[in-house]
Design an enzyme around this catalytic site. Structure first.
Site, PDB file in Angstrom:
ATOM      1  N   LYS A  57      13.999  17.047  32.873  1.00  0.00           N
ATOM      2  CA  LYS A  57      14.382  18.261  32.134  1.00  0.00           C
ATOM      3  C   LYS A  57      13.220  18.756  31.280  1.00  0.00           C
ATOM      4  CE  LYS A  57      19.245  17.082  32.248  1.00  0.00           C
ATOM      5  NZ  LYS A  57      20.348  16.321  31.685  1.00  0.00           N
TER       6      LYS A  57
ATOM      7  N   GLN B 136      22.200  13.768  26.203  1.00  0.00           N
ATOM      8  CA  GLN B 136      22.336  13.162  27.531  1.00  0.00           C
ATOM      9  C   GLN B 136      23.487  12.160  27.537  1.00  0.00           C
ATOM     10  OE1 GLN B 136      20.534  14.140  30.217  1.00  0.00           O
ATOM     11  NE2 GLN B 136      21.559  12.671  31.546  1.00  0.00           N
TER      12      GLN B 136
ATOM     13  N   ASP C 110      25.060  22.783  27.922  1.00  0.00           N
ATOM     14  CA  ASP C 110      25.845  22.086  28.957  1.00  0.00           C
ATOM     15  C   ASP C 110      27.139  22.836  29.269  1.00  0.00           C
ATOM     16  OD1 ASP C 110      24.721  19.707  29.994  1.00  0.00           O
ATOM     17  OD2 ASP C 110      25.042  18.672  28.087  1.00  0.00           O
TER      18      ASP C 110
HETATM   19  N1  GUN Z   1      24.561  13.083  32.318  1.00  0.00           N
HETATM   20  C1  GUN Z   1      24.672  13.317  33.659  1.00  0.00           C
HETATM   21  N2  GUN Z   1      24.786  14.636  33.894  1.00  0.00           N
HETATM   22  C2  GUN Z   1      24.736  15.253  32.700  1.00  0.00           C
HETATM   23  C3  GUN Z   1      24.791  16.621  32.301  1.00  0.00           C
HETATM   24  O1  GUN Z   1      24.925  17.558  33.098  1.00  0.00           O
HETATM   25  N3  GUN Z   1      24.682  16.857  30.959  1.00  0.00           N
HETATM   26  C4  GUN Z   1      24.568  15.854  30.049  1.00  0.00           C
HETATM   27  N4  GUN Z   1      24.496  16.175  28.774  1.00  0.00           N
HETATM   28  N5  GUN Z   1      24.510  14.573  30.389  1.00  0.00           N
HETATM   29  C5  GUN Z   1      24.591  14.282  31.706  1.00  0.00           C
END
Ligand code: GUN
Length: 295
Positions: free
Chosen positions: A53, A97, A120
């Site tokens: 990311k 995350q 998100d």
């Molecule tokens: N962990 C796995 N996929 C995601 C996601 O799309 N967002 C977040 N915040 N954590 C994750």
């Protein structure tokens, strides 16, 4: 190259190109979009996701901040960091995350993020806004699924979509997005009676259950478009490999298009996270916000 194979890497590259232009425009007008990523603990998969990311953000000109916290952190310390990021006008997106360690309640962490910074799309306010058809921050993977479907099919209106799985992060939001795109939507889950028969009626199948190769040829109507959100690691012939929720080779002769795993939906998630960061920056600066989906 198989013409039926939906290339998620190429699609994500196209989305990121538009994001890069949007970022350049915003930055010139004095607002550089900024994403704060919070990583708690040392889950190796989460570390890889966060690194990707941050790297993708740099590639499109988005500033990113990385906050790493130890596994045994107290929930109050995490909430205090979120409050600081909420109050910082130079931070436009906050991503914590998941998964979080067991002593921390994920739901209360999500609720602590300001909805305008919830890139998100997990906050109650954004979930509610999505259901009401408002122009809110929507979850990245489901929005990416809609983008791929629109690329393949053009107009989705009137199609019958079957969503397999009812999770909060994929199944439920993707069903809302499909409904907004004027599909008839059926949600199939573990209590459904004859899931295969329901799925066989679908023009569009979205599989998001986390069960390797559960969907086989008997589930698929000839000519259907299949979006496979599953990412399952399995051991096969002494080797570890990633497979989807759909048995790709078995359904391929029947479908009109299908996403592979890996290289299908996966790359879309980060692309739409970057797009949401731009949308969040516009929202917080009282600029018109482009719709979640793009064509
Ligand atoms: N962990 C796995 N996929 C995601 C996601 O799309 N967002 C977040 N915040 N954590 C994750």
């Amino acid at each position: 190259m198989n013409a039926k194979r939906i290339d998620g890497v190429a699609a994500a590259t196209r989305v990121l190109q538009t994001v890069r232009q949007d970022v350049a425009e915003l930055t010139q007008s004095g607002v550089q979009p900024c994403l704060a990523v919070v990583l708690v603990g040392d889950d190796p998969a989460s570390h890889v996701y966060v690194r990707n990311k941050v790297q993708r953000a740099a590639e499109v000109g988005i500033r990113s901040l990385e906050h790493r916290l130890p596994t045994d952190i107290d929930a109050r310390e995490l909430l205090s960091l979120i409050n600081t990021l909420n109050a910082d006008p130079t931070v436009h997106g906050i991503l914590v995350q998941m998964p979080l360690p067991p002593q921390i309640d994920e739901a209360s962490v999500i609720q602590a993020i300001r909805p305008e910074k919830d890139v998100d799309g997990f906050h109650r306010e954004n979930v509610g806004g999505l259901v009401l058809g408002q122009n809110v921050l929507t979850p990245c993977t489901p929005t990416g699924c809609l983008y791929l479907l629109e690329q393949v099919l053009g107009e989705l209106s009137g199609k019958h979509a079957v969503v397999i799985g009812r999770s909060n992060i994929v199944g439920k939001p993707v069903a809302s997005l499909l409904l907004q795109a004027h599909c008839s939507v059926t949600l199939v889950h573990s209590r459904s009676k004859d899931a295969a028969a329901l799925c066989r009626q679908a023009d569009i199948v979205i599989a998001a259950v986390g069960r390797p190769r559960m969907v086989n040829a008997e589930w698929i109507k000839p000519g259907a478009v299949v979006i496979d959100v599953g990412i399952n690691r399995i051991e096969e012939n002494g080797r570890s490999r990633l497979v989807g929720d759909v048995d790709y080779d078995a359904v391929l002769p029947q479908v009109s298009a299908i996403t592979p795993v890996p290289g299908g939906v996966g790359p879309m998630t980060i692309a739409f996270l970057m797009r949401n960061t731009v949308r969040a920056a516009r929202l917080q600066n009282s600029l018109p916000v482009q719709p979640a989906a793009i064509r």
